[in-house]
Design a protein around this motif. Structure first.
Motif, short mmCIF file in Angstrom:
data_model
loop_
_atom_site.label_atom_id
_atom_site.label_comp_id
_atom_site.label_asym_id
_atom_site.label_seq_id
_atom_site.Cartn_x
_atom_site.Cartn_y
_atom_site.Cartn_z
N TYR A 52 0.81 -1.23 0.00
CA TYR A 52 0.00 0.00 0.00
C TYR A 52 0.85 1.27 0.00
CZ TYR A 52 -3.88 -3.12 1.04
OH TYR A 52 -4.82 -4.11 0.97
N ARG A 56 -2.48 1.53 -4.78
CA ARG A 56 -3.77 1.43 -4.11
C ARG A 56 -4.33 0.02 -4.20
NH1 ARG A 56 -6.67 5.67 -2.88
NH2 ARG A 56 -5.88 7.76 -3.27
N SER A 57 -4.02 -0.66 -5.30
CA SER A 57 -4.60 -1.97 -5.58
C SER A 57 -3.79 -2.63 -6.68
CB SER A 57 -6.04 -1.79 -6.07
OG SER A 57 -6.03 -1.02 -7.26
#
Lengths: 208, 208
Positions: A52, A56-57
DNA sequence: TGTACATCAGTGAACGCGCGTTCACTGATGTAC
DNA sequence: TGTACATCAGTGAACGCGCGTTCACTGATGTAC
């Protein structure tokens, strides 16, 4: 030289690159939509939470991979359709350029081919945008050629898309043949050459 | 009529089809490599374990979907390149046929485009095999045309692959434009028409 | 140059959750006589 | 037609496991004076 980063920034970039490299390696055998965050951190050798600090992903990481895979490719695409040499020379050069790129960056090529129609929307969009840029650049290059006299803008863009798609198809075929025999790779090269030759002929007689 | 199945067999086939339908719907927004077995059974409304009565794995289900999506398409592909009419008529008919197929079976088209280079090997292979069959059939159809006189087998197959790839690209573009305006869909049709026209011109002058 | 505080990349424990797969089962359908 | 047994599609509980995300933390690096 340009601005030197601090130790902290340099280390951060290094870790980020390790994430990109590890993800790309894992994506040789699966799609982004099934790539796990923990899977990537495990491969890098950091705690899951470290992810993280950089993305973000996994979708976000995917978009970064698109930039890495295609962002630096613009000069090459231009060369591929450059106006230097006669028609046959250009085709040979283009096919060889594609073959060498696939040999040098197979994982990047596989990633783009896989995710172009893949299950992660932001990544699909990032690829689509980059390919649209390629088409625009190819169009600009085509416009320089005297052959383009009398061509409408729409027709130039049409041809540019045809070339870009053809490059991707060819790259994808070289990728499949990468682990196969030298003979098989030459067959791919021959097929691609003939297809480009046919397109080239169509181009020459477009305004007849 | 052909052999009527027993009640048990009929029910089994019905459930199997429900699995295929549910999976296809779920795959509109993800790749097969991230499709979960429980996800599918939940959508069908049966216990997770029921899945194993029909498929060994989600990859196995994917291969079944390939057969469903492409198996019945062979007659249409032939029509697409049939020799009836003049060149311009053929192109218009082909583009319209593709547009209608995408409207009728968007999920199937998306599935094939997505998994052609996707993360599940047996599915990729199944698609590749079916597309190779299409290319062979297109080649056979092209050979019937008087235009094919003097063409080598290699060149005919080259052109057949070009057509098959072009159909897939066009289908994929129609798919993207499916939710967009009528105008956007017409632009796709126009682009596809021009590209096929250019290929057609290249074909006509191939032996010059 | 040295000191005191701020920043922030990476940690490690904890969580609730859904996953794929196993197993013995049930009861409707099929079959043999 | 009726009976007795076989088949097998779908069940439901149970399992161990890895997932993504949260949180307060640590300690090296950066900065202000």
């Amino acid at each position: 030289m340009s601005h030197t980063l601090g130790i902290r920034q340099a280390q951060k970039q290094k870790t980020r690159q390790a994430f990109l490299d590890a993800a790309l390696a894992l994506l040789e055998e699966q799609s982004l939509s099934s790539l796990g965050l923990r899977e990537v951190t495990r491969a890098v050798g950091v705690a899951p939470t470290a992810f993280y600090r950089h993305f973000r992903s996994t979708a976000d990481l995917g978009v970064a991979l698109v930039d890495e895979a295609l962002g630096s490719l613009h000069p090459m695409v231009k060369t591929t359709v450059s106006t230097a040499g006669d028609s046959e020379e250009r085709i040979t050069r283009a096919v060889e350029l594609i073959a060498r790129h696939v040999e040098a960056y197979p994982a990047h090529v596989r990633f783009i081919a896989r995710e172009r129609h893949g299950g992660v929307q932001p990544v699909r969009e990032a690829i689509r945008d980059q390919l649209a840029r390629f088409a625009d650049e190819v169009k600009a290059e085509l416009a320089k050629d005297p052959q383009a006299d009398g061509w409408s803008d729409d027709d130039l863009l049409m041809l540019a898309h045809l070339y870009v798609d053809q490059m991707l198809i060819t790259a994808s075929l070289f990728l499949e043949a990468l682990e196969a025999s030298q003979d098989e790779r030459e067959q791919v090269a021959q097929l691609a050459t003939r297809q480009m030759r046919l397109i080239s002929i169509g181009r020459r007689h477009w305004l007849d």
